[in-house]
Scaffold this motif. Structure first.
Motif, PDB file in Angstrom:
ATOM      1  N   HIS A  70      38.976  36.769  30.566  1.00 55.50           N
ATOM      2  CA  HIS A  70      38.204  36.622  29.331  1.00 55.50           C
ATOM      3  C   HIS A  70      38.255  37.901  28.493  1.00 55.50           C
ATOM      4  O   HIS A  70      38.278  37.835  27.276  1.00 55.50           O
ATOM      5  N   LEU A  71      38.284  39.053  29.161  1.00 54.77           N
ATOM      6  CA  LEU A  71      38.394  40.302  28.420  1.00 54.77           C
ATOM      7  C   LEU A  71      39.751  40.414  27.743  1.00 54.77           C
ATOM      8  O   LEU A  71      39.855  40.883  26.600  1.00 54.77           O
ATOM      9  N   ARG A  78      38.317  36.368  36.819  1.00 51.47           N
ATOM     10  CA  ARG A  78      37.967  35.514  35.676  1.00 51.47           C
ATOM     11  C   ARG A  78      37.458  36.349  34.515  1.00 51.47           C
ATOM     12  O   ARG A  78      37.781  36.068  33.353  1.00 51.47           O
ATOM     13  N   LEU A  79      36.662  37.356  34.803  1.00 51.37           N
ATOM     14  CA  LEU A  79      36.151  38.215  33.744  1.00 51.37           C
ATOM     15  C   LEU A  79      37.297  38.973  33.083  1.00 51.37           C
ATOM     16  O   LEU A  79      37.315  39.133  31.861  1.00 51.37           O
ATOM     17  N   ASN A  80      38.276  39.408  33.873  1.00 52.88           N
ATOM     18  CA  ASN A  80      39.446  40.088  33.308  1.00 52.88           C
ATOM     19  C   ASN A  80      40.197  39.188  32.345  1.00 52.88           C
ATOM     20  O   ASN A  80      40.643  39.623  31.294  1.00 52.88           O
ATOM     21  N   MET A 108      35.018  30.373  24.614  1.00 51.08           N
ATOM     22  CA  MET A 108      33.951  31.286  24.989  1.00 51.08           C
ATOM     23  C   MET A 108      32.933  30.636  25.914  1.00 51.08           C
ATOM     24  O   MET A 108      32.187  31.321  26.559  1.00 51.08           O
ATOM     25  N   GLU A 145      33.521  31.793  29.440  1.00 50.69           N
ATOM     26  CA  GLU A 145      33.011  33.137  29.698  1.00 50.69           C
ATOM     27  C   GLU A 145      31.508  33.085  29.942  1.00 50.69           C
ATOM     28  O   GLU A 145      30.995  33.768  30.823  1.00 50.69           O
ATOM     29  N   LYS A 147      39.881  38.347  24.655  1.00 49.71           N
ATOM     30  CA  LYS A 147      39.098  38.902  23.543  1.00 49.71           C
ATOM     31  C   LYS A 147      39.837  39.979  22.772  1.00 49.71           C
ATOM     32  O   LYS A 147      39.487  40.287  21.652  1.00 49.71           O
ATOM     33  N   THR A 170      29.936  44.296  32.802  1.00 51.36           N
ATOM     34  CA  THR A 170      31.257  44.878  32.619  1.00 51.36           C
ATOM     35  C   THR A 170      32.008  44.877  33.945  1.00 51.36           C
ATOM     36  O   THR A 170      31.412  44.736  35.013  1.00 51.36           O
ATOM     37  N   GLU A 171      33.290  45.060  33.843  1.00 46.58           N
ATOM     38  CA  GLU A 171      34.116  45.122  35.045  1.00 46.58           C
ATOM     39  C   GLU A 171      33.687  46.292  35.928  1.00 46.58           C
ATOM     40  O   GLU A 171      33.646  46.182  37.148  1.00 46.58           O
ATOM     41  N   VAL A 203      30.950  31.960  33.454  1.00 44.41           N
ATOM     42  CA  VAL A 203      31.239  33.036  34.405  1.00 44.41           C
ATOM     43  C   VAL A 203      30.050  33.990  34.459  1.00 44.41           C
ATOM     44  O   VAL A 203      29.592  34.374  35.532  1.00 44.41           O
ATOM     45  N   ARG A 204      29.562  34.355  33.298  1.00 46.62           N
ATOM     46  CA  ARG A 204      28.427  35.280  33.251  1.00 46.62           C
ATOM     47  C   ARG A 204      27.182  34.671  33.895  1.00 46.62           C
ATOM     48  O   ARG A 204      26.414  35.353  34.561  1.00 46.62           O
TER      49      ARG A 204
END
Length: 107
Positions: free
Chosen positions: A99-100, A95-97, A1, A4, A103, A40-41, A7-8
């Motif tokens: 991590h999603l 990258r966010l995808n 985590m 993530e 999860k 969010t995406e 990234v955020r």
């Protein structure tokens, strides 16, 4: 985590950069850091779409301009907007995808 979170954090930095560009363009010197805890995406896609529109407008203006000095200024301006757009499209969204997906509960 922790990846993530990084990234955020990078996304927030880029959003702040975009906000500063927008304020400079509008002529306001206010510095309001608008932090959105829920990144969010869909939010990132919307931001990327707005950046693409801005880049397209500047590209059209460059194509229509005949004065080389003005064209160079507009290309420099366009470069400022293309940098965060590229970061969103090629870095943050993929990258966010990831991590999603990580999860998601395993079925």
């Amino acid at each position: 985590m922790k990846f993530e979170a990084k990234v955020r954090e990078k996304i927030q930095e880029t959003l702040q950069y975009i906000q500063e560009l927008t304020q400079l363009e509008a002529g306001t010197a206010q510095k309001e850091a608008k932090e959105d805890p829920e990144i969010t995406e869909q939010n990132l896609e919307a931001i990327a779409q707005k950046l693409e529109e801005k880049v397209e407008i500047l590209t059209e203006e460059i194509e229509q301009e005949s004065d080389t000095k003005v064209r160079k200024e507009k290309r420099t301006e366009r470069k400022k907007w293309k940098k965060p757009l590229k970061r969103f499209r090629e870095n943050f969204l993929p990258r966010l995808n990831v991590h999603l997906i990580l999860k998601l509960p395993n079925n």
